[in-house]
Write a protein that holds these residues in place. Structure first.
Motif, mmCIF file in Angstrom:
data_model
loop_
_atom_site.group_PDB
_atom_site.id
_atom_site.type_symbol
_atom_site.label_atom_id
_atom_site.label_comp_id
_atom_site.label_asym_id
_atom_site.label_seq_id
_atom_site.Cartn_x
_atom_site.Cartn_y
_atom_site.Cartn_z
ATOM 1 N N THR A 243 1.110 -1.420 -0.421
ATOM 2 C CA THR A 243 -0.126 0.011 -0.228
ATOM 3 C C THR A 243 0.827 0.714 -0.027
ATOM 4 O O THR A 243 1.470 1.232 1.311
ATOM 5 N N GLN B 185 1.997 12.600 4.449
ATOM 6 C CA GLN B 185 2.884 11.908 5.444
ATOM 7 C C GLN B 185 3.814 11.866 5.282
ATOM 8 O O GLN B 185 4.535 12.222 6.395
ATOM 9 N N VAL B 186 4.612 11.408 4.096
ATOM 10 C CA VAL B 186 6.267 11.733 3.702
ATOM 11 C C VAL B 186 6.558 12.320 3.902
ATOM 12 O O VAL B 186 7.663 12.286 4.686
ATOM 13 N N ILE C 229 2.100 4.732 0.689
ATOM 14 C CA ILE C 229 1.984 6.270 1.399
ATOM 15 C C ILE C 229 1.565 7.382 0.998
ATOM 16 O O ILE C 229 2.394 7.699 -0.006
#
Length: 76
Positions: free
Chosen positions: A60, A66-67, A62
């Protein structure tokens, strides 16, 4: 100007500016040397493998937000 002075000035920049500068430097470094054909082939194969894994649901992704949030936290 010494490398230490330059480093101090860069670290005094806002984080967003540091990220932009880093991106530009990495882009410049990538353009300044010839890419090894074997390395390019390996990265292409790796990218295709990862794409297949995402397509079949084996991994999945990301979200980029978020990274980047995590990277910014590591830079502090």
């Amino acid at each position: 100007m010494t490398l230490e002075n330059l480093e101090a000035e860069v670290l005094a920049l806002p984080q967003d500016s540091q990220v932009i500068l880093l991106s530009r430097l990495l882009k410049h470094l990538g353009q300044s040397r010839e890419n090894d054909a074997e390395v390019e082939l390996s990265w292409g194969e790796e990218a295709e493998r990862r794409d297949r894994e995402m397509d079949i649901g084996e991994v999945t992704g990301i979200p980029a937000e978020q990274v980047f949030h995590k990277i910014r936290g590591l830079l502090q």
